[in-house]
Design a protein around this motif. Sequence first.
Motif, PDB file in Angstrom:
ATOM      1  N   PRO A 208       0.825  -1.213   0.000  1.00  0.00           N
ATOM      2  CA  PRO A 208       0.000   0.000   0.000  1.00  0.00           C
ATOM      3  C   PRO A 208       0.851   1.250   0.000  1.00  0.00           C
ATOM      4  N   PRO A 209       0.287   2.381  -0.432  1.00  0.00           N
ATOM      5  CA  PRO A 209       0.997   3.655  -0.298  1.00  0.00           C
ATOM      6  C   PRO A 209       1.343   3.911   1.168  1.00  0.00           C
ATOM      7  N   ALA A 210       2.449   4.577   1.386  1.00  0.00           N
ATOM      8  CA  ALA A 210       2.922   4.802   2.765  1.00  0.00           C
ATOM      9  C   ALA A 210       1.865   5.473   3.627  1.00  0.00           C
ATOM     10  N   ALA A 211       1.123   6.411   3.038  1.00  0.00           N
ATOM     11  CA  ALA A 211       0.119   7.141   3.821  1.00  0.00           C
ATOM     12  C   ALA A 211      -1.054   6.263   4.222  1.00  0.00           C
TER      13      ALA A 211
ATOM     14  N   THR B 263      -0.788   2.986   5.168  1.00  0.00           N
ATOM     15  CA  THR B 263      -0.410   1.968   6.153  1.00  0.00           C
ATOM     16  C   THR B 263      -0.958   2.250   7.553  1.00  0.00           C
ATOM     17  N   PRO B 264      -0.802   3.468   8.116  1.00  0.00           N
ATOM     18  CA  PRO B 264      -1.361   3.710   9.457  1.00  0.00           C
ATOM     19  C   PRO B 264      -2.880   3.615   9.497  1.00  0.00           C
ATOM     20  N   ILE B 265      -3.537   3.892   8.397  1.00  0.00           N
ATOM     21  CA  ILE B 265      -4.999   3.773   8.351  1.00  0.00           C
ATOM     22  C   ILE B 265      -5.388   2.304   8.429  1.00  0.00           C
ATOM     23  N   LEU B 266      -4.681   1.447   7.706  1.00  0.00           N
ATOM     24  CA  LEU B 266      -4.944   0.011   7.779  1.00  0.00           C
ATOM     25  C   LEU B 266      -4.740  -0.501   9.193  1.00  0.00           C
ATOM     26  N   THR B 267      -3.689  -0.036   9.842  1.00  0.00           N
ATOM     27  CA  THR B 267      -3.411  -0.459  11.220  1.00  0.00           C
ATOM     28  C   THR B 267      -4.522  -0.023  12.165  1.00  0.00           C
ATOM     29  N   ALA B 268      -4.974   1.218  12.025  1.00  0.00           N
ATOM     30  CA  ALA B 268      -6.034   1.738  12.903  1.00  0.00           C
ATOM     31  C   ALA B 268      -7.336   0.975  12.704  1.00  0.00           C
ATOM     32  N   LEU B 269      -7.653   0.634  11.472  1.00  0.00           N
ATOM     33  CA  LEU B 269      -8.893  -0.102  11.208  1.00  0.00           C
ATOM     34  C   LEU B 269      -8.840  -1.499  11.813  1.00  0.00           C
TER      35      LEU B 269
ATOM     36  N   PRO C  10      -9.070  11.042  12.218  1.00  0.00           N
ATOM     37  CA  PRO C  10      -7.705  11.563  12.423  1.00  0.00           C
ATOM     38  C   PRO C  10      -6.868  11.623  11.141  1.00  0.00           C
ATOM     39  N   PHE C  11      -7.330  10.962  10.094  1.00  0.00           N
ATOM     40  CA  PHE C  11      -6.555  10.909   8.861  1.00  0.00           C
ATOM     41  C   PHE C  11      -7.105  11.855   7.786  1.00  0.00           C
ATOM     42  N   GLY C  12      -7.995  12.749   8.204  1.00  0.00           N
ATOM     43  CA  GLY C  12      -8.510  13.752   7.274  1.00  0.00           C
ATOM     44  C   GLY C  12      -9.413  13.205   6.190  1.00  0.00           C
ATOM     45  N   ALA C  13     -10.050  12.083   6.448  1.00  0.00           N
ATOM     46  CA  ALA C  13     -10.937  11.491   5.436  1.00  0.00           C
ATOM     47  C   ALA C  13     -12.185  12.331   5.279  1.00  0.00           C
ATOM     48  N   HIS C  14     -12.687  12.424   4.054  1.00  0.00           N
ATOM     49  CA  HIS C  14     -13.952  13.109   3.834  1.00  0.00           C
ATOM     50  C   HIS C  14     -14.912  12.182   3.111  1.00  0.00           C
ATOM     51  N   ARG C  15     -16.167  12.307   3.486  1.00  0.00           N
ATOM     52  CA  ARG C  15     -17.200  11.436   2.921  1.00  0.00           C
ATOM     53  C   ARG C  15     -17.657  11.992   1.579  1.00  0.00           C
TER      54      ARG C  15
ATOM     55  N   VAL D 285     -12.871   9.129   1.387  1.00  0.00           N
ATOM     56  CA  VAL D 285     -11.653   9.231   0.589  1.00  0.00           C
ATOM     57  C   VAL D 285     -10.548   9.803   1.463  1.00  0.00           C
ATOM     58  N   THR D 286      -9.412   9.111   1.469  1.00  0.00           N
ATOM     59  CA  THR D 286      -8.248   9.594   2.196  1.00  0.00           C
ATOM     60  C   THR D 286      -7.018   8.829   1.720  1.00  0.00           C
ATOM     61  N   ALA D 287      -5.856   9.469   1.755  1.00  0.00           N
ATOM     62  CA  ALA D 287      -4.574   8.839   1.411  1.00  0.00           C
ATOM     63  C   ALA D 287      -4.618   8.166   0.040  1.00  0.00           C
ATOM     64  N   GLY D 288      -5.379   8.746  -0.877  1.00  0.00           N
ATOM     65  CA  GLY D 288      -5.457   8.195  -2.220  1.00  0.00           C
ATOM     66  C   GLY D 288      -6.282   6.938  -2.333  1.00  0.00           C
TER      67      GLY D 288
END
Length: 456
Positions: A5-8, A10-16, A60-65, A74-77
């Motif tokens: 995955p893109p580097a940005a 990875t932390p989202i996958l971990t949090a989920l 926390p990752f700036g996602a927008h619906r 949508v967040t981190a591409g």
Amino acid sequence: MLLTPPAALTPILTALQRAGARVLVVGGTPRDALLGVVAHDWDLEIHGLGETRLAECLEPFGAHRVGGRCAVWVTAGAEISLPQASGGQINPHLPWAIAAQRRDFSVNALAWDWQAQRLLDHVGGVADLHARRLRVVTTDTFGEDPLRVFRAARLAGQLGFSIEARSATLCRQLAPRLQEIPQERIRKEWEALLLRGQHLIRAWDSLALTGAITQFPELRALQAVPQRPDAHPEGDVWIHTGRVLAAAGQLRSGDKKRDIILMLGALLHDLGKASTTRRDPQGCWHAYGHEQARVAAEAFLSHYFPGNHLSHQVLPLIRWHAAPYALHRDGAGRAAYAHLALQVPDRPLMLDVALANARGAGTEHPPAIDVTRKLWQEMNLWSGLPDPLLKGSDLMAQGFTPGPQLGKALALAHELQVSGDYHDRESLTVALHQRLSELSLRDDRVYSLPSRFPTG
């Protein structure tokens, strides 16, 4: 299979995963990984979390619906969504085997379980991937989004896959409903087809096979429009356009802003032939003036690529794509090539369209392109044009009044300047006054090739 995955992301996958979600990588990502292709898009489907909890995890990752009733962030591409049951109802606990039934094609209904690190295939997607075919997952849900008809053609061109016969029939039945789709969504599919297609002749033919072409009358009009066999041994204008698209695809630079202009120029370059093709008394087909017939190209651009920037770039490419061949054929001098340089905002782009046009007719290395490039480089016109020595205020001080004649005079002055014969304001002013009689012969579009260099 390796998915990085893109580097940005990875932390989202971990949090989920820490929140207890089952994360499935879906859509084109697992498909492309199996094909050994770098993924352009990352789509995640999250099982086990409700809308509120998923929104909290992503905040926390700036996602927008985005979208309406569909729960998509949508967040981190990446696009992150919840599974949907029949009728589009969100169901966080829906088994993937059922959720996969709502996907469009079997090769897009593969999923990679991120935690278990294994591939999920409940609809025969891997078999279809090996067979290089696009097959509708289920007829019951395929029609939920008519845009899938166009997407079938786009994917055929992107992947080089064939469309399974039953799926093509279903697409043709659904094609009339493409008119329900917002133009912005269709534009995005056109962009993907033109910018990412590696098998553009297949994409072009698939637009006809699926019936998607019926929604684009300006393009459909090219079918069965005849051409001179000696000039176009490849066949009619439809066949020629598909080959020009493929040739233009080989000239893409990777700069999306430039490439979309190139590809639209290739797509639309011969639309005028549908209205101008005639048979002469000797039985030969001609399309005199097809470059000037702009109505069809303007209509297509206004519908799907609106805005002055693109039209100001693309329309001159269409108008002048045949000019280098006319000038070379007639042994034109440097002044005529300088005149041509003034017609287009981007001279290298115009020559790329002209080159793709030649290659679409079977000529790999046309001398006219090399001659034009060489002359423009010698005249320092390749990468840009010199600033005009004479401005409107200069001519008004000499008695010109604001209006069309002033514009024509400024155009003539700039033409004389770029031809390389005049390099100071004084000599340019003298030359301009000696040729003022030409202004009455110029049309309102200011620039036009001399009549002795026909381009039809």
